[in-house]
Enzyme design. Structure first.
Site, short mmCIF file in Angstrom:
data_model
loop_
_atom_site.label_atom_id
_atom_site.label_comp_id
_atom_site.label_asym_id
_atom_site.label_seq_id
_atom_site.Cartn_x
_atom_site.Cartn_y
_atom_site.Cartn_z
N GLU A 149 0.81 -1.23 0.00
CA GLU A 149 0.00 0.00 0.00
C GLU A 149 0.84 1.28 0.00
O GLU A 149 0.71 2.13 0.88
CB GLU A 149 -0.95 -0.01 1.20
CG GLU A 149 -1.95 -1.15 1.13
CD GLU A 149 -2.75 -1.35 2.43
OE1 GLU A 149 -2.95 -0.37 3.16
OE2 GLU A 149 -3.17 -2.48 2.69
N ASN A 197 2.20 -5.13 -3.29
CA ASN A 197 0.83 -5.45 -2.87
C ASN A 197 0.03 -4.17 -2.64
O ASN A 197 0.51 -3.25 -1.98
CB ASN A 197 0.89 -6.25 -1.55
CG ASN A 197 -0.42 -6.92 -1.20
OD1 ASN A 197 -1.01 -7.60 -2.04
ND2 ASN A 197 -0.88 -6.74 0.03
N HIS A 233 -10.29 -6.43 -1.17
CA HIS A 233 -11.27 -6.30 -0.09
C HIS A 233 -12.48 -5.61 -0.71
O HIS A 233 -12.39 -4.44 -1.12
CB HIS A 233 -10.73 -5.42 1.04
CG HIS A 233 -9.59 -6.05 1.78
ND1 HIS A 233 -9.77 -7.11 2.64
CD2 HIS A 233 -8.26 -5.77 1.79
CE1 HIS A 233 -8.59 -7.46 3.16
NE2 HIS A 233 -7.67 -6.67 2.65
N GLU A 266 -6.05 -10.66 -0.78
CA GLU A 266 -6.75 -10.42 0.49
C GLU A 266 -8.26 -10.41 0.30
O GLU A 266 -8.98 -9.60 0.90
CB GLU A 266 -6.27 -9.10 1.12
CG GLU A 266 -4.77 -9.04 1.32
CD GLU A 266 -4.27 -7.83 2.09
OE1 GLU A 266 -5.10 -7.12 2.70
OE2 GLU A 266 -3.05 -7.58 2.08
N ASP A 268 -12.08 -10.58 0.47
CA ASP A 268 -13.24 -10.75 1.35
C ASP A 268 -14.31 -9.77 0.90
O ASP A 268 -14.04 -8.86 0.11
CB ASP A 268 -12.90 -10.61 2.86
CG ASP A 268 -12.18 -9.32 3.23
OD1 ASP A 268 -12.30 -8.31 2.50
OD2 ASP A 268 -11.52 -9.29 4.28
#
Ligand code: G3I
Length: 358
Positions: A149, A197, A233, A266, A268
């Site tokens: 990030e 990432n 996400h 990641e 979800d």
């Protein structure tokens, strides 16, 4: 028949059903894809947690155990115990380990975040950290989120202690510090796959354009980098699943065309939940559709080589703790480790294999 005979028959049947039962990892193996999840080593003692994890996943990533806060209680100490537990679990269960993360502006220990170090000190600390941690896990961690990030939503390099507060002392170009950490990482472990990432740059937008430009520049100049992690996400259901999947697929296509791998790192989906933590049945169906579209988008590209969820059971997820309990139920298994519709959607897509995206 002797008791021993029947015992061996029962054991044999159990082994056959274990070996041949359908699972995410078995279907993923058939497509040459890794299926992973973020884990908390303190939960390995919970039988349902450990058995579901070992049965369903071929890759693990420590959710927090390899971050600076966990590894570096003070400037002179490395505490590898939690990270080692993840590696040990993975070895016992023939899983790969992704490392997360060597450079980030969050979850750094207080001595580092508030230490008022000079650029020279920070450069030395970061170089030493990357080298020591990667060497410790050499041959055990196959891929690292080297940096996490580093961009803001406009695609500018984010303010951070490593970049400009005060930074590690490289001023010639805003991505220079990112380039430097990849070069240090390659020296520390010549064989690990090195990933950038990022969050909210999964589909086509200003941030993913900036990441693509940086990757193109890095590849063109021989900066050592192997892949991009797309976090995924999904914060809301107010999204058009086909548009999201198409945009994700287009981004994966341009990144893999540069010769990079893509990992979904990641995944979800944050569902609205009521005061009892329960979501609406319709939302569980929409969640499954989103999972399906994302998995399909990845499998449509040979260079998209891993799909990972950020945890696997709704019993343990960062979503609840960061959204004051109005969101939850973001993962493929419910709080009692029963597979949800999202699980079945992923399983079906993995079983269908690597077809071109629809
Ligand atoms: O370990 C300390 C403990 O010593 C301390 O007593 C306690 C008190 O707050 O905090 C513990 O640290 C917490 C850590 O998780 C380990 O449990 C931090 O406060 C907490 O902020 C941290 O949250 C993690 C967050 O990243 C920040 O590192 C979440 O579990 C984790 O799911 C989340 O994961 C991030 C990815 O790394 C990057 N992408 C986004 C993703 C979700 O935010």
């Amino acid at each position: 028949m002797s008791k021993n005979f029947w015992q061996s028959v029962i054991l044999g049947v159990a082994m056959v059903s274990l070996c041949c039962a359908q699972s995410l990892r078995r279907e993923a193996d058939n497509t040459g894809t890794l299926i992973g999840t973020a884990v908390r080593p303190s939960l390995f003692l919970e039988t349902a947690y450990a058995s579901t994890l070992a049965r369903e996943f071929s890759m693990v990533e420590p959710e927090d155990a390899m971050k600076w806060r966990a590894l570096r209680p003070d400037a002179n100490t490395y505490d590898f115990r939690q990270g080692d537990e993840v590696v040990h679990f993975a070895q016992i269960h023939q899983m790969k380990v992704r490392g997360h993360c060597l450079v980030w502006d969050h979850d750094n220990p207080d001595w580092l975040a508030h230490g008022h170090f000079t650029s020279r000190d920070l450069s030395r600390l970061l170089h030493e950290h990357i080298t020591r941690v990667m060497k410790h896990y050499k041959g055990q961690v196959f891929a690292w989120d080297v940096i996490n990030e580093a961009m803001d939503e406009k695609g500018n390099v984010r303010d951070s202690i490593w970049y400009n507060e005060p930074g590690i002392g490289l001023s010639e170009k805003d991505t220079a510090y990112i380039e430097q950490v990849f070069r240090w990482a390659r020296k520390a472990d010549p064989h690990a796959l090195l990933f950038y990432n990022e969050a909210e740059g999964e589909g086509l937008n200003r941030k993913s354009d900036a990441i693509y430009a940086m990757m193109k520049d890095f590849k063109g100049r021989g900066v050592p980098i192997n892949g991009v992690g797309l976090q995924m996400h999904v914060p809301t259901l107010e999204l058009d699943t086909s548009a999201l999947a198409a945009s994700l697929s287009a981004n994966i296509a341009r990144l893999t065309a540069l010769g990079l791998q893509v990992h979904i790192t990641e995944l979800d989906v944050a569902l609205p939940i009521d005061a009892n933590g329960v979501s609406r049945p319709d939302d569980l169906v929409r969640e499954a559709d989103l999972y399906r579209g994302i998995v399909r988008a990845c499998l449509g590209h040979a260079g998209c080589t891993a799909i990972q969820t950020w945890g696997f059971t709704d019993k343990y997820s960062w979503i609840g703790s960061h959204s004051r309990h109005t969101r939850g139920q973001g993962l493929p298994f419910d709080r009692t480790y029963q597979p949800k519709s999202a699980y079945r959607a992923v399983l079906e897509e993995l079983s269908a294999g690597r077809l071109p995206p629809h």
